[in-house]
Design a protein around this motif. Structure first.
Motif, PDB file in Angstrom:
ATOM      1  N   CYS A 196       0.913  -1.310  -0.098  1.00  0.00           N
ATOM      2  CA  CYS A 196       0.033   0.130  -0.003  1.00  0.00           C
ATOM      3  C   CYS A 196       0.909   1.272   0.046  1.00  0.00           C
ATOM      4  O   CYS A 196       0.601   2.204  -0.710  1.00  0.00           O
ATOM      5  CB  CYS A 196      -0.955  -0.221   1.301  1.00  0.00           C
ATOM      6  N   PHE A 197       1.954   1.402   0.903  1.00  0.00           N
ATOM      7  CA  PHE A 197       2.660   2.667   1.046  1.00  0.00           C
ATOM      8  C   PHE A 197       3.472   2.624  -0.131  1.00  0.00           C
ATOM      9  O   PHE A 197       3.879   3.584  -0.470  1.00  0.00           O
ATOM     10  CB  PHE A 197       3.466   2.166   2.306  1.00  0.00           C
ATOM     11  N   GLU A 198       4.039   1.569  -0.971  1.00  0.00           N
ATOM     12  CA  GLU A 198       4.745   1.671  -2.197  1.00  0.00           C
ATOM     13  C   GLU A 198       3.842   2.311  -3.261  1.00  0.00           C
ATOM     14  O   GLU A 198       4.373   2.999  -4.228  1.00  0.00           O
ATOM     15  CB  GLU A 198       5.142   0.571  -2.636  1.00  0.00           C
ATOM     16  N   ASN A 199       2.648   2.143  -3.146  1.00  0.00           N
ATOM     17  CA  ASN A 199       1.635   2.873  -4.227  1.00  0.00           C
ATOM     18  C   ASN A 199       0.966   3.830  -3.620  1.00  0.00           C
ATOM     19  O   ASN A 199      -0.099   4.437  -4.119  1.00  0.00           O
ATOM     20  CB  ASN A 199       0.681   1.624  -4.772  1.00  0.00           C
ATOM     21  N   ASN A 200       1.093   4.758  -2.449  1.00  0.00           N
ATOM     22  CA  ASN A 200       0.722   5.768  -1.934  1.00  0.00           C
ATOM     23  C   ASN A 200      -0.697   5.798  -1.459  1.00  0.00           C
ATOM     24  O   ASN A 200      -1.478   6.580  -1.458  1.00  0.00           O
ATOM     25  CB  ASN A 200       0.960   7.053  -3.155  1.00  0.00           C
ATOM     26  N   VAL A 201      -1.090   4.424  -1.338  1.00  0.00           N
ATOM     27  CA  VAL A 201      -2.349   4.233  -0.627  1.00  0.00           C
ATOM     28  C   VAL A 201      -1.906   4.299   1.083  1.00  0.00           C
ATOM     29  O   VAL A 201      -1.748   3.078   1.542  1.00  0.00           O
ATOM     30  CB  VAL A 201      -2.822   2.909  -0.933  1.00  0.00           C
ATOM     31  N   ASN A 202      -2.232   5.443   1.366  1.00  0.00           N
ATOM     32  CA  ASN A 202      -1.741   5.662   2.797  1.00  0.00           C
ATOM     33  C   ASN A 202      -2.914   5.989   3.902  1.00  0.00           C
ATOM     34  O   ASN A 202      -2.703   5.941   5.088  1.00  0.00           O
ATOM     35  CB  ASN A 202      -1.105   7.039   2.881  1.00  0.00           C
ATOM     36  N   ARG A 203      -4.084   5.654   3.059  1.00  0.00           N
ATOM     37  CA  ARG A 203      -5.210   5.722   4.125  1.00  0.00           C
ATOM     38  C   ARG A 203      -6.188   4.757   3.856  1.00  0.00           C
ATOM     39  O   ARG A 203      -6.857   4.683   2.779  1.00  0.00           O
ATOM     40  CB  ARG A 203      -5.897   7.358   4.170  1.00  0.00           C
ATOM     41  N   LEU A 204      -6.590   4.020   4.845  1.00  0.00           N
ATOM     42  CA  LEU A 204      -7.371   2.724   4.747  1.00  0.00           C
ATOM     43  C   LEU A 204      -8.514   2.742   5.811  1.00  0.00           C
ATOM     44  O   LEU A 204      -8.192   2.727   6.968  1.00  0.00           O
ATOM     45  CB  LEU A 204      -6.514   1.558   4.945  1.00  0.00           C
ATOM     46  N   PHE A 205      -9.884   2.855   5.387  1.00  0.00           N
ATOM     47  CA  PHE A 205     -11.008   2.523   6.181  1.00  0.00           C
ATOM     48  C   PHE A 205     -11.493   1.188   6.301  1.00  0.00           C
ATOM     49  O   PHE A 205     -11.738   0.708   4.940  1.00  0.00           O
ATOM     50  CB  PHE A 205     -12.008   3.716   5.808  1.00  0.00           C
ATOM     51  N   LEU A 206     -11.717   0.609   7.546  1.00  0.00           N
ATOM     52  CA  LEU A 206     -11.952  -0.728   7.660  1.00  0.00           C
ATOM     53  C   LEU A 206     -13.509  -0.757   8.156  1.00  0.00           C
ATOM     54  O   LEU A 206     -13.668  -0.522   9.181  1.00  0.00           O
ATOM     55  CB  LEU A 206     -10.802  -1.298   8.874  1.00  0.00           C
ATOM     56  N   PRO A 207     -14.308  -1.578   7.206  1.00  0.00           N
ATOM     57  CA  PRO A 207     -15.708  -1.550   7.708  1.00  0.00           C
ATOM     58  C   PRO A 207     -15.762  -2.840   8.585  1.00  0.00           C
ATOM     59  O   PRO A 207     -15.294  -3.965   8.042  1.00  0.00           O
ATOM     60  CB  PRO A 207     -16.110  -1.661   6.066  1.00  0.00           C
ATOM     61  N   ASN A 208     -16.893  -2.830   9.415  1.00  0.00           N
ATOM     62  CA  ASN A 208     -16.896  -3.918  10.206  1.00  0.00           C
ATOM     63  C   ASN A 208     -18.104  -4.753   9.752  1.00  0.00           C
ATOM     64  O   ASN A 208     -19.051  -4.251   8.876  1.00  0.00           O
ATOM     65  CB  ASN A 208     -17.485  -3.414  11.634  1.00  0.00           C
ATOM     66  N   VAL A 209     -18.028  -6.216   9.870  1.00  0.00           N
ATOM     67  CA  VAL A 209     -19.141  -6.899   9.332  1.00  0.00           C
ATOM     68  C   VAL A 209     -19.860  -7.652  10.390  1.00  0.00           C
ATOM     69  O   VAL A 209     -21.026  -8.189  10.375  1.00  0.00           O
ATOM     70  CB  VAL A 209     -18.429  -7.873   8.338  1.00  0.00           C
ATOM     71  N   ASP A 210     -19.097  -7.929  11.387  1.00  0.00           N
ATOM     72  CA  ASP A 210     -19.891  -8.763  12.672  1.00  0.00           C
ATOM     73  C   ASP A 210     -19.141  -8.513  13.894  1.00  0.00           C
ATOM     74  O   ASP A 210     -18.121  -7.729  14.004  1.00  0.00           O
ATOM     75  CB  ASP A 210     -19.923 -10.289  12.122  1.00  0.00           C
ATOM     76  N   VAL A 211     -19.518  -9.276  15.014  1.00  0.00           N
ATOM     77  CA  VAL A 211     -18.773  -9.084  16.031  1.00  0.00           C
ATOM     78  C   VAL A 211     -17.424  -9.650  16.256  1.00  0.00           C
ATOM     79  O   VAL A 211     -16.396  -9.014  16.697  1.00  0.00           O
ATOM     80  CB  VAL A 211     -19.730  -9.814  17.180  1.00  0.00           C
ATOM     81  N   ALA A 212     -17.331 -10.655  15.772  1.00  0.00           N
ATOM     82  CA  ALA A 212     -15.851 -11.206  15.473  1.00  0.00           C
ATOM     83  C   ALA A 212     -14.820 -10.407  14.770  1.00  0.00           C
ATOM     84  O   ALA A 212     -13.617 -10.335  15.091  1.00  0.00           O
ATOM     85  CB  ALA A 212     -15.852 -12.606  14.569  1.00  0.00           C
ATOM     86  N   SER A 213     -15.245  -9.413  13.856  1.00  0.00           N
ATOM     87  CA  SER A 213     -14.239  -8.789  13.237  1.00  0.00           C
ATOM     88  C   SER A 213     -13.624  -7.285  13.842  1.00  0.00           C
ATOM     89  O   SER A 213     -12.791  -6.938  13.535  1.00  0.00           O
ATOM     90  CB  SER A 213     -14.887  -8.293  11.830  1.00  0.00           C
ATOM     91  N   ILE A 214     -14.633  -6.972  15.025  1.00  0.00           N
ATOM     92  CA  ILE A 214     -14.085  -5.983  15.799  1.00  0.00           C
ATOM     93  C   ILE A 214     -12.625  -5.860  16.348  1.00  0.00           C
ATOM     94  O   ILE A 214     -11.926  -5.130  16.165  1.00  0.00           O
ATOM     95  CB  ILE A 214     -15.087  -5.733  17.029  1.00  0.00           C
ATOM     96  N   LYS A 215     -12.172  -7.201  16.780  1.00  0.00           N
ATOM     97  CA  LYS A 215     -10.872  -7.194  17.657  1.00  0.00           C
ATOM     98  C   LYS A 215     -10.065  -7.202  16.395  1.00  0.00           C
ATOM     99  O   LYS A 215      -8.725  -6.606  16.420  1.00  0.00           O
ATOM    100  CB  LYS A 215     -10.842  -8.504  18.090  1.00  0.00           C
ATOM    101  N   MET A 216     -10.123  -7.884  15.239  1.00  0.00           N
ATOM    102  CA  MET A 216      -9.321  -7.662  14.036  1.00  0.00           C
ATOM    103  C   MET A 216      -8.908  -6.485  13.555  1.00  0.00           C
ATOM    104  O   MET A 216      -8.023  -5.932  13.113  1.00  0.00           O
ATOM    105  CB  MET A 216      -9.668  -8.588  12.980  1.00  0.00           C
TER     106      MET A 216
END
Length: 255
Positions: A26-46
Motif C-alpha cells: 500500500c505504502f509503495e503505491n501511495n495508498v496511505n489511508r485505509l478505512f476498515l468496515p466492520n461486518v460482525d462481532v468477530a471482526s471488531i478485534k481484528m
C-alpha cells in the motif's frame, strides 16, 4: 500524492507477515489511508488490532453487515454498539440490504439497517451502505430516514445513472472500486455524467479485484488501477484523482 481506500477488509489477513506485506505494498503505491468496515462481532478485534499497528493509516468503522443479519441480530447489534464506547469510530458500516443471497431475511435486514442509521445520526457519523440487488429496498429506507444528519457512502456502487443521482441527492458519495475496470460493467458510461467530486475510491479487498487481477484476491495496493481508470474516464491526471477523492473522504469521515 495520497490515495484513500475508503473500504477494505485488509484485516481478514491474519498472518502477521502477509499482513505487513500487504500494508507495505500500500505504502509503495501511495495508498496511505485505509478505512476498515466492520461486518460482525468477530471482526471488531481484528480491526482494532490493525488500527493499533498502523494508527496513522487505518481507521475503524462499526456495523453489522446485512449478510450477517440472522436470528440473533439484535444481540449482535447490542454487542457491536457497546463496543463503540472507548474506541474511535469514523463511520457506521458496512450496513444495508443484500437480497442476492437470502431474500427471506428482508424484514430483519431492514430493521437492522434502520437501527444502525439511527446510531449514526445520534453519534454524528456517516454510514457506509452495502446494497446488492436491493436498490429499491435501500432507497425506501433512506427516503424514510432522510434528514440533514443522513450522509455517507454507497459502497461498491454499480447502479444506473438515475440511481447514482438519487444517492447523491440523499447526501451520499459513490464508492468506486474494481468493477469500474470491467469491460461489460457499464459503470464508465454511468460515471461520464456524474461529477468527480461525488466519488471516493475503494477496493473492497480481498474481493472484486480490478483488471488485470480480476478473479484473484484483491488488495488495497491495487487501488491505483481504479484511479487510473477514473483518470481515463474524466480525462484528468491520476494525481488529480488522488487529490479529489482523498479530499472527499476527509469531508465524509472528518479525518
Amino acid at each position: 500524492m495520497i490515495f484513500t481506500d475508503t473500504h477494505t477488509h485488509l484485516y481478514y489477513e491474519q498472518d502477521t507477515e502477509k499482513q505487513a506485506q500487504l500494508m507495505e505494498r500500500c505504502f509503495e503505491n501511495n495508498v496511505n489511508r485505509l478505512f476498515l468496515p466492520n461486518v460482525d462481532v468477530a471482526s471488531i478485534k481484528m480491526i482494532d488490532d490493525l488500527v493499533k499497528k498502523y494508527p496513522e493509516n487505518c481507521f475503524a468503522m462499526a456495523g453489522l453487515h446485512p449478510c450477517d443479519v440472522k436470528d440473533d441480530y439484535e444481540a449482535q447489534l447490542t454487542e457491536i454498539y457497546n463496543s463503540i464506547e472507548g474506541r474511535k469510530i469514523y463511520a457506521i458500516g458496512e450496513i444495508g440490504i443484500d437480497l442476492y443471497w437470502d431474500k427471506t431475511t428482508l424484514s430483519i435486514q431492514q430493521d437492522a439497517f434502520r437501527k444502525q442509521i439511527n446510531w449514526a445520526k445520534n453519534l454524528g457519523l456517516p454510514i457506509v451502505i452495502h446494497c446488492r440487488e436491493a436498490f429499491d429496498e435501500v432507497f425506501e429506507v433512506l427516503e424514510a430516514e432522510k434528514d440533514d444528519k443522513l450522509r455517507g457512502i454507497f459502497h461498491c456502487f454499480t447502479g444506473s445513472e438515475e440511481q447514482a443521482k438519487q444517492a447523491i441527492n440523499l447526501n451520499f458519495y459513490l464508492g468506486i472500486g474494481g468493477v469500474v475496470t470491467y469491460k461489460k460493467a457499464g459503470l464508465d458510461v454511468v460515471l461520464a455524467n456524474i461529477p468527480l467530486d461525488k466519488l471516493v475510491l475503494e477496493t473492497d479487498s480481498p474481493y472484486l479485484a480490478p483488471v488485470p487481477f480480476r478473479g484473484k484476491p484483491n488488495e488495497s495496493s491495487y487501488l491505483i488501477y481504479v484511479a487510473q481508470k477514473l483518470a481515463d474516464i474524466y480525462n484528468v491526471s491520476v494525481a488529480e484523482i488522488a487529490s479529489i477523492t482523498t479530499e472527499n473522504s476527509k469531508k465524509i469521515f472528518g479525518v
